[in-house]
Design a protein around this motif. Structure first.
Motif, short mmCIF file in Angstrom:
data_model
loop_
_atom_site.label_atom_id
_atom_site.label_comp_id
_atom_site.label_asym_id
_atom_site.label_seq_id
_atom_site.Cartn_x
_atom_site.Cartn_y
_atom_site.Cartn_z
N VAL A 82 -5.65 16.32 -2.83
CA VAL A 82 -5.84 16.54 -4.09
C VAL A 82 -6.11 15.39 -5.00
N ASN A 83 -5.73 14.38 -4.90
CA ASN A 83 -6.12 13.15 -5.53
C ASN A 83 -7.27 12.71 -5.58
N LEU A 84 -8.10 13.19 -4.76
CA LEU A 84 -9.53 12.87 -4.48
C LEU A 84 -10.60 14.08 -5.23
N ASN A 85 -9.85 14.91 -6.18
CA ASN A 85 -10.55 15.78 -6.72
C ASN A 85 -10.60 15.56 -8.41
N PHE A 86 -10.32 14.44 -8.98
CA PHE A 86 -10.26 14.38 -10.20
C PHE A 86 -11.11 12.98 -10.49
N PRO A 87 -11.93 12.93 -11.28
CA PRO A 87 -12.65 11.85 -12.01
C PRO A 87 -11.85 10.75 -12.56
N LYS A 88 -11.85 9.75 -11.94
CA LYS A 88 -11.04 8.43 -12.60
C LYS A 88 -11.90 7.28 -12.31
N LYS A 89 -11.52 6.13 -13.29
CA LYS A 89 -12.20 5.02 -12.91
C LYS A 89 -11.39 4.29 -11.60
N GLU A 90 -12.33 3.34 -11.08
CA GLU A 90 -11.85 2.90 -9.84
C GLU A 90 -10.21 2.36 -9.89
N VAL A 91 -10.03 1.78 -11.12
CA VAL A 91 -8.56 1.34 -11.25
C VAL A 91 -7.57 2.21 -11.24
N HIS A 92 -7.78 3.42 -11.36
CA HIS A 92 -6.93 4.45 -11.42
C HIS A 92 -7.10 5.26 -10.02
N LEU A 93 -8.01 4.82 -8.98
CA LEU A 93 -7.86 5.40 -7.57
C LEU A 93 -7.08 4.40 -6.68
N VAL A 94 -6.93 3.17 -6.99
CA VAL A 94 -6.34 2.20 -5.93
C VAL A 94 -4.87 2.13 -6.20
N THR A 95 -4.35 2.39 -4.74
CA THR A 95 -2.65 2.74 -4.45
C THR A 95 -2.43 1.54 -3.84
N PHE A 96 -3.40 0.69 -3.16
CA PHE A 96 -2.87 -0.51 -2.64
C PHE A 96 -3.68 -1.66 -3.06
N CYS A 97 -3.17 -2.75 -3.20
CA CYS A 97 -4.02 -3.99 -4.04
C CYS A 97 -3.24 -5.05 -3.36
N SER A 98 -4.17 -6.09 -2.52
CA SER A 98 -3.79 -7.29 -2.24
C SER A 98 -4.67 -8.21 -2.75
N PHE A 99 -4.50 -9.66 -2.32
CA PHE A 99 -5.37 -10.59 -2.35
C PHE A 99 -6.84 -10.40 -1.90
N VAL A 100 -6.87 -9.77 -0.79
CA VAL A 100 -8.06 -9.37 0.05
C VAL A 100 -8.94 -8.23 -0.65
N PHE A 101 -8.15 -6.99 -0.65
CA PHE A 101 -9.07 -5.99 -1.07
C PHE A 101 -8.17 -4.63 -2.03
N LYS A 102 -8.96 -3.81 -2.53
CA LYS A 102 -8.18 -2.98 -3.40
C LYS A 102 -8.72 -1.62 -2.54
N THR A 103 -7.70 -0.69 -2.30
CA THR A 103 -8.15 0.57 -1.48
C THR A 103 -7.06 1.73 -1.92
N GLN A 104 -7.50 2.90 -1.42
CA GLN A 104 -6.52 3.95 -1.61
C GLN A 104 -6.05 4.34 -0.09
N ILE A 105 -4.61 4.35 -0.06
CA ILE A 105 -4.00 4.67 1.19
C ILE A 105 -2.86 5.57 0.92
N ASP A 106 -2.57 6.02 -0.50
CA ASP A 106 -1.58 7.04 -0.47
C ASP A 106 -2.11 8.27 -1.11
N PHE A 107 -1.72 9.33 -0.63
CA PHE A 107 -2.54 10.74 -0.82
C PHE A 107 -1.47 11.91 -0.93
N LEU A 108 -2.07 12.64 -1.97
CA LEU A 108 -1.23 13.93 -2.14
C LEU A 108 -1.90 15.01 -1.58
N LEU A 109 -1.17 15.71 -0.83
CA LEU A 109 -1.74 17.03 0.02
C LEU A 109 -1.00 18.26 -0.39
N LEU A 110 -1.80 19.42 -0.46
CA LEU A 110 -1.31 20.64 -0.83
C LEU A 110 -2.20 21.66 -0.19
N ARG A 111 -1.71 22.87 -0.01
CA ARG A 111 -2.52 24.06 0.40
C ARG A 111 -3.53 24.21 -0.35
#
Length: 145
Positions: A82-111
């Motif tokens: 579900v968290n991939l179904n809403f328009p967001k700026k990149e900063v509001h997509l990132v759930t993990f941030c390190s010195f090397v990269f920013k990414t999405q690894i946390d997700f919300l699932l439902l039927r």
């Protein structure tokens, strides 16, 4: 359910995790609502490539093996990320941030049939659970019939 499908687990431990999650989801009656939130350490990536029924257009990065496993699991149980179904700026997509990269690894699932109860989600960087992870929250609306 809160997933901690940790980095560094061997393949047998990862397999056991997915089997346990499979059993748990199968045990939820089809008329009940449930939500899964977790750090799946999987990158779903910016390409839809065959999974447009499972997630929307708002994602980051390049898909990895763990991301494919998560998408296959979601498809098998008719879930939506579900968290991939809403328009967001990149900063509001990132759930993990390190010195090397920013990414999405946390997700919300439902039927898929319950997709409409999710009104929005938020990544709250000021509510960091650690120095690298952010807090992920979902706004839902459930009406009593």
């Amino acid at each position: 359910m809160r997933n901690r499908n940790g980095v560094g687990l061997d393949n047998e431990e990862k397999k056991r995790f997915w089997e346990d999650l499979d059993e748990m989801v199968r045990g939820v009656p089809s008329n009940e609502k449930f939500f899964i939130e977790g750090n799946f350490n999987g990158y779903i990536g910016s390409s839809l490539r065959g999974y447009d029924d499972v997630h929307g257009d708002y994602r980051l990065g390049v898909r990895n093996v763990e991301g494919v496993v998560l998408l296959d699991f979601s498809r098998a149980f008719r879930l939506v990320v579900v968290n991939l179904n809403f328009p967001k700026k990149e900063v509001h997509l990132v759930t993990f941030c390190s010195f090397v990269f920013k990414t999405q690894i946390d997700f919300l699932l439902l039927r898929k049939g319950d997709r409409d109860i999710c009104k929005n989600y938020k990544v709250l960087s000021s509510e960091s659970l650690s120095t690298q992870h952010t807090f992920l929250a979902m706004d839902i609306e459930i009406r009593k019939e």
